[in-house]
Design an enzyme around this catalytic site. Structure first.
Site, short mmCIF file in Angstrom:
data_model
loop_
_atom_site.label_atom_id
_atom_site.label_comp_id
_atom_site.label_asym_id
_atom_site.label_seq_id
_atom_site.Cartn_x
_atom_site.Cartn_y
_atom_site.Cartn_z
N LEU A 45 0.82 -1.21 0.00
CA LEU A 45 0.00 0.00 0.00
C LEU A 45 0.85 1.26 0.00
O LEU A 45 0.48 2.28 -0.55
CB LEU A 45 -0.92 0.02 1.23
CG LEU A 45 -2.07 -0.98 1.25
CD1 LEU A 45 -2.78 -0.93 2.59
CD2 LEU A 45 -3.06 -0.69 0.13
N GLY A 49 8.59 5.49 7.44
CA GLY A 49 9.80 5.39 8.22
C GLY A 49 10.02 4.04 8.85
O GLY A 49 11.15 3.60 9.04
N PHE A 50 8.92 3.33 9.18
CA PHE A 50 9.03 2.01 9.78
C PHE A 50 9.35 0.95 8.74
O PHE A 50 10.03 -0.02 9.01
CB PHE A 50 7.73 1.63 10.49
CG PHE A 50 7.55 2.28 11.82
CD1 PHE A 50 8.30 1.89 12.90
CD2 PHE A 50 6.64 3.30 11.98
CE1 PHE A 50 8.14 2.49 14.14
CE2 PHE A 50 6.45 3.90 13.21
CZ PHE A 50 7.21 3.51 14.29
N ASP A 126 26.31 -19.54 -5.26
CA ASP A 126 27.18 -20.67 -4.87
C ASP A 126 26.87 -21.11 -3.45
O ASP A 126 27.76 -21.38 -2.65
CB ASP A 126 28.65 -20.27 -4.99
CG ASP A 126 29.57 -21.49 -5.04
OD1 ASP A 126 29.09 -22.58 -5.40
OD2 ASP A 126 30.76 -21.36 -4.70
#
Length: 318
Positions: A45, A49-50, A126
């Site tokens: 959405l 900041g989180f 790898d």
């Protein structure tokens, strides 16, 4: 009205302490993951900041918005807790209602971080037993990024004329056509799971009865309804039987022939850490036995040639 569920990805004792202060329903990680399609980018959405915010739908049809705290967020657990506590005490018709929260760790594998949560998407190319190191507490650490490739966040796959890596762990589409993606690493991880359970290496494994490699042998036992025969005798008496069988199941899902049939790493983590129903695995890649003079050697070869100037390897067709 959409409802917000706070979610924290970080782990540790501090998380357990936070639960005591929250006067909210606590959701299981599997519930939130199922609601958001395993945090699918298609359900994004927005971003703040989180971290990212996802739309989702609970099993009862209720629509929710999930705020997910990113590991690289500049804001941390205290800020998330503060928002959850304050928001839970507010009730107004013009405010989104906080439905609950989930404080649970998810990053048990560094592979998930480099595929999804690092600033650059990285494909290891790898991944094998000798490149997974253990610290003094037996925590696994992925090493040797010499063959790794970086991608922009909107890139998902690449092609190369120079196939590098280790036979026995390479995904079929990479070894044959030079096509690699996050699903290539998923294939390698599936091989590792089967190796851990069986105590055998896929590279150099040869079953005298069916002439199959470890992947092919595991697939044959699975189809016969005898996956327990794959379990290493050293752990049969001490392991959690159902969990080990589940690991075999997940391993087979990871090594499926076609990359689009393999799960992504967030889904693998969810499957390993919960009891969600697993899909039926399809035929894996590389069922035939392969011969090699070295059981665990990295290779580098042009796409048009079978000659390897670093190691001597022979790859037989399926």
């Amino acid at each position: 009205m959409a409802r917000i569920v706070g979610y924290n990805k970080r782990t540790g004792q501090e998380n357990e302490d936070q639960n005591e202060d929250l006067e909210l329903p606590l959701f299981k990680l599997a519930t939130i993951a199922n609601a958001t399609g395993n945090f699918s980018i298609n359900n994004k959405l927005g971003e703040g900041g989180f971290g990212l915010v996802y739309k989702g739908t609970l099993a009862d049809g209720q629509e929710i918005a999930v705020k997910r705290l990113s590991k690289i967020s500049e804001q941390g657990l205290k800020e998330l807790k503060n928002e959850v506590i304050l928001f839970s005490k507010l009730q107004h018709r013009n405010l989104v209602k906080l439905l609950g929260c989930c404080i649970q760790g998810e990053e048990k594998l560094g592979l998930l971080y480099i595929h999804q949560d690092s600033r650059l998407r990285i494909i290891h190319r790898d991944l094998k037993a000798s490149n997974v190191l253990l610290d003094q507490d037996m925590n696994p650490k992925i090493s040797d990024f010499g063959l790794a490739r970086t991608f922009a966040r909107d890139e998902t796959e690449g092609n190369t004329n120079r196939v590098v890596g280790t036979y026995g762990y390479m995904a079929p589409e990479y070894a044959s056509d030079g096509q690699f993606s996050v699903k290539s690493d998923v294939f390698s991880f599936g091989v590792l799971l089967l190796e851990i359970v069986s105590g055998k290496r896929n590279r150099g494994f040869y079953h005298s009865d069916n002439k199959l490699n470890l992947i092919g042998h595991a697939w044959k036992l699975w189809n016969k309804g005898m996956p327990s025969q794959l379990i290493d005798a050293c752990i049969q008496d001490s392991c959690n039987f159902s969990e080990v069988i589940r690991c075999i199941h997940i391993g087979l899902l990871c090594v499926q022939q076609h990359s689009e049939d393999r799960p992504c790493m967030p889904s693998v983590i969810l499957m390993l850490g919960s009891e969600i129903v697993l899909s039926k695995p399809k035929q894996p890649g590389y069922l035939a036995h392969r011969k090699s003079t070295r059981p665990d050697s990295s290779s580098s070869m042009p796409e048009s040639s079978s000659t390897n100037t670093i190691t001597i390897s022979e790859l037989e067709g399926r």
